[in-house]
Design an enzyme around this catalytic site. Sequence first.
Site, mmCIF file in Angstrom:
data_model
loop_
_atom_site.group_PDB
_atom_site.id
_atom_site.type_symbol
_atom_site.label_atom_id
_atom_site.label_comp_id
_atom_site.label_asym_id
_atom_site.label_seq_id
_atom_site.Cartn_x
_atom_site.Cartn_y
_atom_site.Cartn_z
ATOM 1 N N ASP A 9 0.850 -1.191 0.000
ATOM 2 C CA ASP A 9 0.000 0.000 0.000
ATOM 3 C C ASP A 9 0.893 1.251 0.000
ATOM 4 O O ASP A 9 2.083 1.182 0.329
ATOM 5 C CB ASP A 9 -0.883 -0.042 1.244
ATOM 6 C CG ASP A 9 -1.680 1.222 1.440
ATOM 7 O OD1 ASP A 9 -2.421 1.595 0.521
ATOM 8 O OD2 ASP A 9 -1.566 1.842 2.521
ATOM 9 N N ILE A 10 0.310 2.395 -0.341
ATOM 10 C CA ILE A 10 1.100 3.635 -0.390
ATOM 11 C C ILE A 10 0.948 4.469 0.882
ATOM 12 O O ILE A 10 1.828 4.518 1.720
ATOM 13 C CB ILE A 10 0.720 4.489 -1.629
ATOM 14 C CG1 ILE A 10 1.074 3.761 -2.923
ATOM 15 C CG2 ILE A 10 1.457 5.831 -1.575
ATOM 16 C CD1 ILE A 10 0.712 4.530 -4.174
ATOM 17 N N THR A 43 -2.821 0.145 -4.592
ATOM 18 C CA THR A 43 -3.341 1.420 -4.109
ATOM 19 C C THR A 43 -4.750 1.705 -4.605
ATOM 20 O O THR A 43 -5.216 1.103 -5.578
ATOM 21 C CB THR A 43 -2.397 2.558 -4.572
ATOM 22 O OG1 THR A 43 -2.908 3.818 -4.145
ATOM 23 C CG2 THR A 43 -2.256 2.574 -6.088
ATOM 24 N N GLY A 44 -5.402 2.645 -3.947
ATOM 25 C CA GLY A 44 -6.681 3.131 -4.431
ATOM 26 C C GLY A 44 -6.532 4.158 -5.537
ATOM 27 O O GLY A 44 -7.492 4.485 -6.232
ATOM 28 N N LYS A 196 -8.479 -5.338 -3.529
ATOM 29 C CA LYS A 196 -7.035 -5.548 -3.521
ATOM 30 C C LYS A 196 -6.711 -7.034 -3.383
ATOM 31 O O LYS A 196 -5.734 -7.524 -3.952
ATOM 32 C CB LYS A 196 -6.389 -4.759 -2.379
ATOM 33 C CG LYS A 196 -6.306 -3.255 -2.613
ATOM 34 C CD LYS A 196 -5.491 -2.573 -1.507
ATOM 35 C CE LYS A 196 -5.318 -1.082 -1.758
ATOM 36 N NZ LYS A 196 -4.472 -0.438 -0.734
ATOM 37 N N ASP A 219 -1.993 -0.721 6.054
ATOM 38 C CA ASP A 219 -2.270 -0.036 7.318
ATOM 39 C C ASP A 219 -3.734 0.262 7.554
ATOM 40 O O ASP A 219 -4.138 0.534 8.672
ATOM 41 C CB ASP A 219 -1.497 1.295 7.372
ATOM 42 C CG ASP A 219 -2.100 2.344 6.439
ATOM 43 O OD1 ASP A 219 -2.281 2.043 5.244
ATOM 44 O OD2 ASP A 219 -2.395 3.453 6.913
ATOM 45 N N ASN A 222 -9.002 -0.545 3.754
ATOM 46 C CA ASN A 222 -9.056 -0.956 2.351
ATOM 47 C C ASN A 222 -7.929 -1.917 1.983
ATOM 48 O O ASN A 222 -7.876 -2.419 0.855
ATOM 49 C CB ASN A 222 -9.040 0.263 1.412
ATOM 50 C CG ASN A 222 -7.767 1.075 1.512
ATOM 51 O OD1 ASN A 222 -7.216 1.266 2.587
ATOM 52 N ND2 ASN A 222 -7.289 1.567 0.385
#
Length: 269
Positions: A9-10, A43-44, A196, A219, A222
Amino acid sequence: MAIKLVAVDIDGTLVNSERQITADVFDAIQEAKAAGVKVVITTGRPIIGVQSLLNELHLNEPDNYVITFNGGLVQDTATGQDLLSDSLAYEDYLDIEVLANKLGIHSHAITKDGIYTSNRDIGKYTVHESTLVSMPIFYRTPEEVTDKDFVKAMYIDEPELLDAAIAKIPEDFYQRFTIVKSRPFYLEILNKTASKGEAVKHLAQHLGYSLDETMAIGDEENDRAMLEVVGHPVVMANGNPELKKIAKHITKSNDESGVAYALRKWVLN
């Protein structure tokens, strides 16, 4: 069994509080790449919103991949070829738009190329998203977007307004769509088959890897879907306490280069 694919994730994970890649994280990702490990940003954001990170981390080279739109799209970063694309039907978009109006909250929908909103009074979080992902905003009525391929829609508003609206979303929406809260002011709505987790599973299968050979680092809520499917779920020290309950490992915080710590301790050791 060796880990061959790491989905990262970012926000709150890959980047620190200043939205920067630390030198330690950069070095660890290059070490993983040299060892033959696929490091995949998950990522979203749309791909245009992560292109600078892909360039910075040298993840835009042949045989590299990115998962965007919270799993709605999986792409080869070098060619832009879609490996998986789960978009919303126009009828779905209309129902999402109608519900937003009933709930009295701002909304927008996103294609690969832009953010579209029918809110004449464009919400400040739509502007925030545009800045964050480097995408233009288009004000369009629903009748003017019949030809658009929306990968996801978002309900975006002040946290207290959004939470009040979420409490009123009908149960059938949760049956029809994948719905994830990615930030206090963001609720993301995707095709039911998009997440994801499904994207990581699809990519692992494409590469010939078992899920025991996969790791995910995240974290927030999502990230749950990918943490639940991989063999090695890792949650940041700064992560959601509920997610830590399903983690195999807890790494350091994003301000302590937690991604680097995870790669070196559980992948490269």
